[in-house]
Design an enzyme around this catalytic site. Structure first.
Site, PDB file in Angstrom:
ATOM      1  N   ARG A  98     -20.092  -6.840 -14.533  1.00 16.26           N
ATOM      2  CA  ARG A  98     -19.250  -7.515 -13.537  1.00 16.26           C
ATOM      3  C   ARG A  98     -17.918  -6.795 -13.329  1.00 16.26           C
ATOM      4  O   ARG A  98     -17.419  -6.669 -12.218  1.00 16.26           O
ATOM      5  CB  ARG A  98     -19.006  -8.970 -14.011  1.00 16.26           C
ATOM      6  CG  ARG A  98     -18.319  -9.884 -13.034  1.00 16.26           C
ATOM      7  CD  ARG A  98     -19.185 -10.326 -11.869  1.00 16.26           C
ATOM      8  NE  ARG A  98     -18.927  -9.513 -10.700  1.00 16.26           N
ATOM      9  CZ  ARG A  98     -19.855  -9.143  -9.829  1.00 16.26           C
ATOM     10  NH1 ARG A  98     -21.103  -9.494  -9.984  1.00 16.26           N
ATOM     11  NH2 ARG A  98     -19.530  -8.388  -8.805  1.00 16.26           N
ATOM     12  N   LYS A 133       2.559  -2.410  -1.052  1.00 17.32           N
ATOM     13  CA  LYS A 133       1.938  -3.735  -0.999  1.00 17.32           C
ATOM     14  C   LYS A 133       0.513  -3.666  -1.557  1.00 17.32           C
ATOM     15  O   LYS A 133      -0.472  -3.799  -0.824  1.00 17.32           O
ATOM     16  CB  LYS A 133       1.972  -4.269   0.438  1.00 17.32           C
ATOM     17  CG  LYS A 133       3.416  -4.456   0.926  1.00 17.32           C
ATOM     18  CD  LYS A 133       3.496  -5.127   2.286  1.00 17.32           C
ATOM     19  CE  LYS A 133       4.976  -5.332   2.673  1.00 17.32           C
ATOM     20  NZ  LYS A 133       5.125  -5.883   4.025  1.00 17.32           N
ATOM     21  N   LYS A 165      17.569   0.665   3.114  1.00 21.81           N
ATOM     22  CA  LYS A 165      17.293  -0.389   4.097  1.00 21.81           C
ATOM     23  C   LYS A 165      18.594  -0.981   4.637  1.00 21.81           C
ATOM     24  O   LYS A 165      19.687  -0.628   4.191  1.00 21.81           O
ATOM     25  CB  LYS A 165      16.452  -1.483   3.436  1.00 21.81           C
ATOM     26  CG  LYS A 165      15.127  -0.944   2.908  1.00 21.81           C
ATOM     27  CD  LYS A 165      14.139  -2.060   2.624  1.00 21.81           C
ATOM     28  CE  LYS A 165      12.810  -1.432   2.189  1.00 21.81           C
ATOM     29  NZ  LYS A 165      11.807  -2.460   1.895  1.00 21.81           N
ATOM     30  N   GLU A 195      15.588   3.396   6.842  1.00 18.80           N
ATOM     31  CA  GLU A 195      14.951   2.455   7.760  1.00 18.80           C
ATOM     32  C   GLU A 195      15.887   2.200   8.939  1.00 18.80           C
ATOM     33  O   GLU A 195      17.030   1.773   8.742  1.00 18.80           O
ATOM     34  CB  GLU A 195      14.711   1.145   6.987  1.00 18.80           C
ATOM     35  CG  GLU A 195      13.901   0.123   7.716  1.00 18.80           C
ATOM     36  CD  GLU A 195      13.677  -1.129   6.844  1.00 18.80           C
ATOM     37  OE1 GLU A 195      13.189  -0.978   5.696  1.00 18.80           O
ATOM     38  OE2 GLU A 195      14.032  -2.222   7.301  1.00 18.80           O
ATOM     39  N   ASP A 216      11.438   0.746  12.247  1.00 18.38           N
ATOM     40  CA  ASP A 216      10.916  -0.543  11.807  1.00 18.38           C
ATOM     41  C   ASP A 216      10.743  -1.508  12.966  1.00 18.38           C
ATOM     42  O   ASP A 216      11.724  -1.928  13.583  1.00 18.38           O
ATOM     43  CB  ASP A 216      11.870  -1.143  10.764  1.00 18.38           C
ATOM     44  CG  ASP A 216      11.236  -2.351  10.079  1.00 18.38           C
ATOM     45  OD1 ASP A 216       9.998  -2.368   9.929  1.00 18.38           O
ATOM     46  OD2 ASP A 216      11.979  -3.279   9.714  1.00 18.38           O
TER      47      ASP A 216
END
Lengths: 277, 277, 277, 277, 277, 277
Positions: A98, A133, A165, A195, A216
């Site tokens: 599994r 992410k 940022k 950014e 962005d």
């Protein structure tokens, strides 16, 4: 691109997570000396990612198992393809099964999802890239799956490049000041990305000499203007709300990279089974 | 249902995976003593799962952060809802941010996907259950997310119940013999489930006194017959190829459980952001 | 620049290494409830590095200890300076003492050695940088100590930039081919450096568009020529056999970086003691 | 004297520290199936320490590598000596190279530094010993390197002997009382050492029956008197501010042991390289 | 004598062993915010050992629990005595309960068993000592329990003293040669013990200057002769087949130590319960 | 029933606990290349448990050792039986010896103690079961030893079945309500047991449909009534104060299970030695 040595440590933890105290089914039903021969089969067409990891799951659990890997990461296979063969103690194979399937199903899912986006921008100069992410615990493997699907990797982690940022820019009083501050202590082989939310920040970023400018959530029209303004003097990344339906016009603006979290966060696992050979 | 103590150990590993050597952006751009106040926002409607885990990510990284959790696992919230607030050292919040978001986005995604299936069978006597097809390393948390979405958990792991499948039956020479073999050493509080591929196995399983009979990839018509045959004397699980479109008629056959891997393997992450408060 | 969270895990291991079964002296000689107040003193002039790490050693071992850090990393202090004060359970302070001293003595030693080289090139455009020649287990902390001494960090580790050396060039059939090969899969925020042993490689490296050119063991005259050839179009690192006596003329050639392993591999620990306050 | 089994755990951590996510250079530049043959070379004369550890670094990273160790710990070799040969997957060798070199360079440095002090007291009855002033994480290996250089080990750690210092004596109200207190619970095979700052403490320590008396920062004249006083009834250690220039007269006083931190804290790494064979 | 810091790491593992995925009873039956107050009660007379460890089990699992320790290690308490009180989240207390009880029941069992042997030799000059025959994973805690019962500790582990046995003597060609060999590299604060099976080895061991002579399975008569022969010049340990019924005459021979594995390997756990306060 | 893979991780920790810095005796007395052949011998009659674990201790420490296991878990052997043979590096065998013996002596002790209770109820329908009262860190191995002695396992851990006790019943307002509450979220393959202190609770528990009813500290007469009342409709466990002398009448009441902590908490280690072959 992932390290097999540290992946082994992850595999050990995954196995122990599934096994807990012990595999009650295998221990009560299957004799210690029974053997078997099994194969992993693709139950739908897929792009391979992580087949060596799946093989390694069996190998870590029981080094005496004989394993033959029949495909390579990055291969595109049809339904019914045999991915790997494993032969030896039936207990070991069934206990590890599994975990081996779970990781490979997920990684192939990511590779396949990535390939859809890569195909959608084929022929343009843009390359599809990933983000941070990823699933906690699977960072390098998911980024590897992205490569298997034809994508390129953005930062591996927080020690792998600097991203300035809006709130950093606010704190430092502008892009120029922020970049200067970062440069003072930045390791020599690390790049710096800024950014930009608005077109009028692009010029300042360019002058500050950043390595990548991220646009962005800009409109396609603004992206085009940014590409013209930069004119090849630095790299440009388009980011924010990218969907398969809308990616091609973005790629055609001439940006260098298009990043999306969909390939790691919205990819469904593919169907792979382990059957007796 | 997950243990906070062992989850802390996972959180530590996730944080170190993302940070690597150090967070270059935060260390080069943000002063050691700068503070900030941020909130996690739902950028789409969602069912909450893992908000305490997300809070704990910040807390493990920096115990001096002040955190207020504003929702509870299982809550259904609208776009724009504030999920948690975190206040304190800006460096700590920004370094831990991505890990906190990544886990919570994934868990809420699973809860939401589960809820769709649960809704589809609302009003029937069937309950939706999960499987061991979870992301390696996230077993208990993903099963917890399934509960948040209204599902019930199948086995937590290999030490948590026995599943007798076709190859076990073959080895032992029939369901009756297999069940007897398992009973000899099975821990007292562990249940036993038998997988039946064909209707004619159900009677034998019933007689052997198993706790759950799994109907694997049977037609709705056969499931109905199985339900009639069993007539409440044991529990019945329907499994194999379950889709949102086809689940209701299955539930209406009267089975007790319907299991699907889709809720853990095909759930897309939801969109959650961290913004300055 | 180091991560406090993962450093805590190192500290725990160091403490257990020294303590083993238990601190026999403290347990046999000192009562459980005896308290004390101690201070760390500089027994020679030094540049501070790792004072927060030393404080953290005490804090990890016993969170109830009260600690006041009196200096900051990067400070230059005289003999006799008080570095930190610790007050509380005498057992805890004496058990943790040696570990706290050992790490701080070593890090200050590195900072001081670095500062000598940095001073030697003061006023030139060159910056002193370190290498991966650090003590196994102490990579980030030793690199942090280099910053405290005024140096800049080269690669943090193998995932932090690409270094193309002579054998890679040989395998790929030239610098141009090697760089192209690397570019195909290199993460977006990662820089690429090429090692040139001979002046005639510099032109090719420049054309290939690498981020840094390393001049390996070149004469000062050749370095000057390389600087002229490159003319600011990329960064240049001088490396190989750098000594304190010979570093200034190298810096005056106009190279951007000078790297040496001496600052991490040949730095003697400074003398710091823990005395009753 | 070090344990190979627990050293393997350290090696694993060192490798993962250097590799991080993955070795970008090796993974982008070198094919999975390319092989190579390399040798570690002494680039200066040195005393060998840790060659089996260096070999083990390669072996842990990739058990399929073939390694031949050509020298033994304690050997004195000339510049140009081949220390070990390693043959197999080029990726594995190059990824593990720096870690193998870093540890061995440091350990040989310590062995060589130790040998200088040992030579300086050759022919006297004194033996050179180390201290607990070692690099955090490398305790046993650095103590092993001291043996390779001809030194003897003092305490391995805090569970390895009792050291009664001035503040213990103060707390207990004298050496006699302190020794009695320790004896009550001291494990049977553990020795007890008392630190004497002044000559007039030596008699009391002797009467209390301690195993070793440490003369802390005493003049050579006082040491002589202490040796006469003790007259072989217990062991004597000279400690504090020992330097290579001043050690011989101390050894000639007749003390049994002379301890110094210089051999572990002020030893520069030796120069060792890995070259293609 | 045990280290609280490293014991915390053991406690964490014990907790996770018992909890596995999660405490199903507590999570399904008890609300997150329910609180309770409980106390640990002695259900028979006992000697206390490990009460701080038991307290720490609760504290590690949930730092917000309030704990009051009512007795101290080494105390002799009657049936019904309250050992500790714990108050706070009911879930946490009930989840940690069994682990806290299990360790403390075992340690008190050892302390009590030890006390029986210690009492049996009261008034003689012999001290009861333990061995390395402890439960894997509990070495230091079991040795601590021996002290609580009035015993003394033999070696803490293999790095804590040297034991020369018959096969070493055979390999080296005699006790004298064996001792010389060991002395060459033995750390300065480590003692050396020789096992003598026959009376005629005692003289040689004495001359070789060992720190302790172990009389292995000798008759009481031979032990007496050995004591006379040694006449206080070194320590003597009696070992082998010691039973509570036969220990006193052995103690009266004048040996310094009597070692037995019974106190750690044949001690039954005492009865302790956790009841609502 | 235990998992070999996770047991290996325990073994590694046990070895390092005993070895600490290094095995001083072996390292100072025995040459690196000396070899030996040893065998583990039963020094009294015993039931085997853990012989593969003991073998694995040697194998983990040194994979080059040749080991032959001569008996199987569950075997009953006489005094003098050879349990396993180990051949290879003398250093490795002697360093690992104590750990291998310690674990096997304990496990065989438990198996033997269990067998006494199992024999005492032979011929009745009752089966002897264990509890969670095991040594912290040895849960699965001690439960395995119970099976070797003929016992059955109760819960493996807190994630392995639900136990409703008096305080849960009080909180929920009765057995029926408590069972309903648990059923809502209980995993599908998990059983539910209720503890009844008084006979009048048995009927309610039966009606609530629990899987096992535990009769806690009831008289034999009451147990008989409970058995009659239940009449085979669910399983019954007798628990509390079970002793070897009183167990048979309990078994003869017709209960299904009798649980006792004595088999794990009051079992003395058996005598096993390692001798040269």
């Amino acid at each position: 691109m992932y390290d097999t040595f540290s992946t082994d440590r992850l595999i050990d933890q995954w196995l122990m997570e599934d096994i807990g105290g012990c595999d009650l089914t295998v221990q009560t039903m299957i004799g210690k000396h029974e053997t078997g021969a099994f194969q992993m089969n693709a139950r739908e067409p897929m792009i391979i990612a992580g087949v060596d990891v799946a093989a390694r799951v069996f190998q870590r659990y029981d080094p005496s198992l004989e394993i033959k890997v029949k495909v390579a990461d990055g291969d595109r296979v049809e339904k019914g393809a045999i991915l790997l063969e494993v032969r030896g103690a039936a207990r070991s194979i069934l206990t590890a099964e599994r975990t081996a399937l779970n990781i490979m199903q997920r990684l192939c899912g990511i590779a396949g999802e990535t390939a859809k986006y890569v195909n959608a921008i084929a022929g343009t100069s843009a390359r599809l890239i990933d983000s941070r992410k990823t699933t906690p615990g699977l960072r390098m493997l998911e980024k590897h799956a992205v490569s298997c699907g034809g994508g390129l990797n953005h930062r591996l982690g927080l020690d792998n490049g600097v991203m300035i940022k809006d709130n950093h820019i606010a704190v430092c009083g502008g892009i120029t000041a922020a970049v200067e501050r970062a440069r003072k202590t930045l390791p020599v082989l690390t790049k710096l990305e800024v950014e930009c939310d608005r077109l009028n920040q692009v010029g300042e970023a360019l002058k500050a000499g950043v390595d990548v400018i991220m646009l962005d959530n800009m409109s396609v029209a603004d992206m085009k203007k940014a590409v013209e303004l930069v004119n090849g003097r630095t790299r440009i990344e388009a980011s924010g709300g990218i969907r398969l339906e809308t990616i091609r016009p973005i790629a055609e603006t001439g940006v260098d990279y298009i990043s999306t979290s969909k390939i790691t966060q919205a990819a469904a696992a593919v169907d792979i089974g382990l059957d007796e050979a």
